[in-house]
Design a protein around this motif. Structure first.
Motif, PDB file in Angstrom:
ATOM      1  N   HIS A  58       0.825  -1.206   0.000  1.00 52.36           N
ATOM      2  CA  HIS A  58       0.000   0.000   0.000  1.00 52.36           C
ATOM      3  C   HIS A  58       0.862   1.260   0.000  1.00 52.36           C
ATOM      4  N   LEU A  59       0.296   2.335  -0.545  1.00 55.76           N
ATOM      5  CA  LEU A  59       0.961   3.633  -0.556  1.00 55.76           C
ATOM      6  C   LEU A  59       0.742   4.339   0.775  1.00 55.76           C
ATOM      7  N   PRO A  60       1.531   5.369   1.086  1.00 52.64           N
ATOM      8  CA  PRO A  60       1.326   6.110   2.330  1.00 52.64           C
ATOM      9  C   PRO A  60      -0.057   6.761   2.371  1.00 52.64           C
ATOM     10  N   SER A  61      -0.554   6.958   3.574  1.00 53.22           N
ATOM     11  CA  SER A  61      -1.883   7.537   3.756  1.00 53.22           C
ATOM     12  C   SER A  61      -1.933   8.305   5.064  1.00 53.22           C
ATOM     13  N   ARG A  62      -2.915   9.215   5.162  1.00 55.71           N
ATOM     14  CA  ARG A  62      -3.130   9.938   6.409  1.00 55.71           C
ATOM     15  C   ARG A  62      -3.752   9.041   7.464  1.00 55.71           C
ATOM     16  N   PHE A  63      -4.341   7.935   7.026  1.00 61.08           N
ATOM     17  CA  PHE A  63      -4.992   7.008   7.945  1.00 61.08           C
ATOM     18  C   PHE A  63      -4.070   5.816   8.177  1.00 61.08           C
ATOM     19  N   ALA A  64      -3.812   5.528   9.439  1.00 56.77           N
ATOM     20  CA  ALA A  64      -2.816   4.518   9.780  1.00 56.77           C
ATOM     21  C   ALA A  64      -3.192   3.137   9.246  1.00 56.77           C
ATOM     22  N   HIS A  65      -4.472   2.780   9.281  1.00 57.03           N
ATOM     23  CA  HIS A  65      -4.861   1.437   8.858  1.00 57.03           C
ATOM     24  C   HIS A  65      -4.762   1.253   7.347  1.00 57.03           C
ATOM     25  N   LYS A  66      -4.615   2.358   6.586  1.00 56.06           N
ATOM     26  CA  LYS A  66      -4.465   2.267   5.137  1.00 56.06           C
ATOM     27  C   LYS A  66      -3.031   2.528   4.669  1.00 56.06           C
ATOM     28  N   GLY A 223      15.861  17.462  -0.923  1.00 47.27           N
ATOM     29  CA  GLY A 223      14.455  17.707  -1.204  1.00 47.27           C
ATOM     30  C   GLY A 223      13.596  16.479  -1.362  1.00 47.27           C
ATOM     31  N   ALA A 224      13.994  15.342  -0.788  1.00 48.20           N
ATOM     32  CA  ALA A 224      13.128  14.160  -0.824  1.00 48.20           C
ATOM     33  C   ALA A 224      11.851  14.464  -0.048  1.00 48.20           C
ATOM     34  N   LEU A 225      10.711  14.103  -0.610  1.00 48.83           N
ATOM     35  CA  LEU A 225       9.427  14.474  -0.037  1.00 48.83           C
ATOM     36  C   LEU A 225       8.988  13.496   1.037  1.00 48.83           C
ATOM     37  N   ALA A 226       8.214  14.017   1.986  1.00 50.71           N
ATOM     38  CA  ALA A 226       7.698  13.164   3.050  1.00 50.71           C
ATOM     39  C   ALA A 226       6.520  12.333   2.576  1.00 50.71           C
ATOM     40  N   TYR A 227       5.739  12.859   1.616  1.00 51.88           N
ATOM     41  CA  TYR A 227       4.558  12.154   1.141  1.00 51.88           C
ATOM     42  C   TYR A 227       4.617  12.048  -0.367  1.00 51.88           C
ATOM     43  N   ILE A 248       9.122  10.308   9.381  1.00 50.77           N
ATOM     44  CA  ILE A 248       7.857  11.032   9.370  1.00 50.77           C
ATOM     45  C   ILE A 248       6.841  10.368  10.289  1.00 50.77           C
ATOM     46  N   TRP A 249       6.772   9.033  10.232  1.00 54.64           N
ATOM     47  CA  TRP A 249       5.820   8.328  11.083  1.00 54.64           C
ATOM     48  C   TRP A 249       6.157   8.490  12.565  1.00 54.64           C
ATOM     49  N   THR A 250       7.428   8.460  12.913  1.00 51.69           N
ATOM     50  CA  THR A 250       7.792   8.622  14.329  1.00 51.69           C
ATOM     51  C   THR A 250       7.501  10.024  14.843  1.00 51.69           C
ATOM     52  N   SER A 251       7.435  11.002  13.961  1.00 52.49           N
ATOM     53  CA  SER A 251       7.152  12.382  14.383  1.00 52.49           C
ATOM     54  C   SER A 251       5.661  12.659  14.545  1.00 52.49           C
ATOM     55  N   GLN A 254       0.084  10.326  16.795  1.00 52.02           N
ATOM     56  CA  GLN A 254      -0.765   9.148  16.964  1.00 52.02           C
ATOM     57  C   GLN A 254       0.066   7.895  17.214  1.00 52.02           C
ATOM     58  N   GLU A 255      -0.398   7.073  18.141  1.00 49.91           N
ATOM     59  CA  GLU A 255       0.318   5.858  18.498  1.00 49.91           C
ATOM     60  C   GLU A 255       0.372   4.869  17.340  1.00 49.91           C
ATOM     61  N   GLU A 256      -0.679   4.859  16.507  1.00 51.41           N
ATOM     62  CA  GLU A 256      -0.711   3.906  15.392  1.00 51.41           C
ATOM     63  C   GLU A 256       0.442   4.125  14.425  1.00 51.41           C
ATOM     64  N   PHE A 257       0.827   5.379  14.192  1.00 51.88           N
ATOM     65  CA  PHE A 257       1.928   5.668  13.280  1.00 51.88           C
ATOM     66  C   PHE A 257       3.262   5.235  13.868  1.00 51.88           C
ATOM     67  N   HIS A 258       3.376   5.223  15.189  1.00 51.54           N
ATOM     68  CA  HIS A 258       4.593   4.715  15.812  1.00 51.54           C
ATOM     69  C   HIS A 258       4.737   3.214  15.558  1.00 51.54           C
ATOM     70  N   HIS A 259       3.623   2.498  15.571  1.00 50.37           N
ATOM     71  CA  HIS A 259       3.664   1.078  15.233  1.00 50.37           C
ATOM     72  C   HIS A 259       4.021   0.883  13.756  1.00 50.37           C
ATOM     73  N   LEU A 260       3.493   1.754  12.897  1.00 52.20           N
ATOM     74  CA  LEU A 260       3.866   1.692  11.485  1.00 52.20           C
ATOM     75  C   LEU A 260       5.360   1.937  11.294  1.00 52.20           C
ATOM     76  N   ALA A 261       5.903   2.889  12.052  1.00 55.14           N
ATOM     77  CA  ALA A 261       7.338   3.161  11.973  1.00 55.14           C
ATOM     78  C   ALA A 261       8.145   1.943  12.407  1.00 55.14           C
ATOM     79  N   ALA A 262       7.696   1.261  13.452  1.00 55.15           N
ATOM     80  CA  ALA A 262       8.391   0.045  13.897  1.00 55.15           C
ATOM     81  C   ALA A 262       8.347  -1.031  12.819  1.00 55.15           C
ATOM     82  N   ALA A 263       7.196  -1.171  12.156  1.00 62.54           N
ATOM     83  CA  ALA A 263       7.103  -2.144  11.066  1.00 62.54           C
ATOM     84  C   ALA A 263       8.024  -1.756   9.911  1.00 62.54           C
ATOM     85  N   GLY A 264       8.099  -0.456   9.603  1.00 62.07           N
ATOM     86  CA  GLY A 264       9.021   0.000   8.565  1.00 62.07           C
ATOM     87  C   GLY A 264      10.470  -0.265   8.923  1.00 62.07           C
ATOM     88  N   ILE A 265      10.815  -0.104  10.204  1.00 64.80           N
ATOM     89  CA  ILE A 265      12.175  -0.401  10.655  1.00 64.80           C
ATOM     90  C   ILE A 265      12.488  -1.881  10.475  1.00 64.80           C
TER      91      ILE A 265
END
Length: 292
Positions: A58-66, A223-227, A248-251, A254-265
């Motif tokens: 999936h592509l990045p999204s403002r919603f953590a579950h997506k 200039g690499a973009l965040a989104y 970006i996710w760690t910053s 929301q707690e859900e994005f921190h979990h996404l960052a851990a999965a990305g790591i």
């Protein structure tokens, strides 16, 4: 009698000092390893439930579950592929020239000193250089090409130094034997020296590219973009990368994005460990074929 006692005392003090130094080094090593294990375990606990094929596809999204890392993962693949394409021929070629062709002069010593100094420069400095040279002067903007060229600057001194060390490890007897059989310098380098140094060169290249894969600061500078809601398809496309997406996710609060960052790591760790495993395999495989 007194001299024998002094010698015994000196040896005893030396043994005690050696034991203390060994114990301190062992304690420092164990502490670092335990800290690393705790950090990795914490990341696994936070990210394992969010790690799935949908997360990768999936592509990045403002919603953590997506949200996913598809564009960041493909951006990193683009970057590391182009960086290898640019840096490996330049780095290995420069090492071959400096070790096999360049005369031993002050000019060579000056170049060698500068390469060694450049290997220790912080990566953000290369990011600023890439911003001024590739993004603005050459008008490449924040494209995949400008990011790859900037990472090439980061890893090029390391590849040169690693390749030089591998070339120096080849005994001079191999060169003299080739010359004695009538081989030219180019034939000696291409058919004898380079194959013999290939394991060390490949190991240095892969470890250098592993470092480039984890870099975020120089990419942010160029200039690499965040989104980026798309996968790069050509060199002029805008891009993001795994380290930037994780940052970006760690910053995010929301707690859900921190979990996404851990999965990305975890994904990034798998890629890095795979590259290091390839380096070990290459050294082991080709090292057995070469007998001096």
């Amino acid at each position: 009698m007194s001299s024998k006692l002094d010698i015994y005392t000196t040896k005893r003090r030396g043994r005690i000092t050696n034991m203390l130094f060994t114990s301190v080094c062992f304690l420092a090593t164990i502490t670092c390893v335990l800290m690393l294990v705790v950090l990795i375990w914490n990341i696994i606990v936070q990210g394992k439930d969010w790690l799935s094929w949908d997360f990768i596809d999936h592509l990045p999204s403002r919603f953590a579950h997506k949200a996913g890392i598809k564009s960041a993962l493909w951006g990193s693949i683009w970057l590391i592929s182009l960086t290898a394409l640019f840096s490996v021929p330049l780095g290995v070629g420069a090492a071959l020239y400096l070790e096999e062709y360049a005369p031993r002069s002050r000019w060579r010593k000056l170049i060698q000193l500068n390469i060694a100094n450049l290997a220790g420069v912080p990566s953000i400095v290369y990011g600023i250089l890439g911003l001024g040279l590739f993004v603005r002067a050459l008008q490449l903007k924040g494209s995949v090409l400008s990011g790859a060229l900037t990472l090439t600057l980061v890893v090029l001194p390391i590849i040169i130094l690693a390749s030089q060390e591998a070339l120096r490890s080849v005994p001079d007897s191999i060169r003299r034997s080739a010359y004695a059989l009538g081989a030219t310098r180019w034939q000696t380098v291409w058919y004898q020296v380079l194959p013999a140094s290939l394991p060390g060169i490949m190991t240095g290249v892969i470890l250098s590219l592993s470092r480039a894969l984890g870099e975020a600061a120089p990419l942010i500078a160029v200039g690499a973009l965040a989104y980026v809601p798309f996968v790069p398809e050509k060199l002029s496309d805008e891009f993001t990368a795994l380290p930037i997406q994780i940052f970006i996710w760690t910053s995010r609060p929301q707690e859900e994005f921190h979990h996404l960052a851990a999965a990305g790591i975890l994904v990034l760790l798998v890629v890095l460990v795979s590259m290091n495993a390839i380096a070990i395999f290459v050294r082991h495989k080709y090292g057995k074929k070469i007998r001096w």
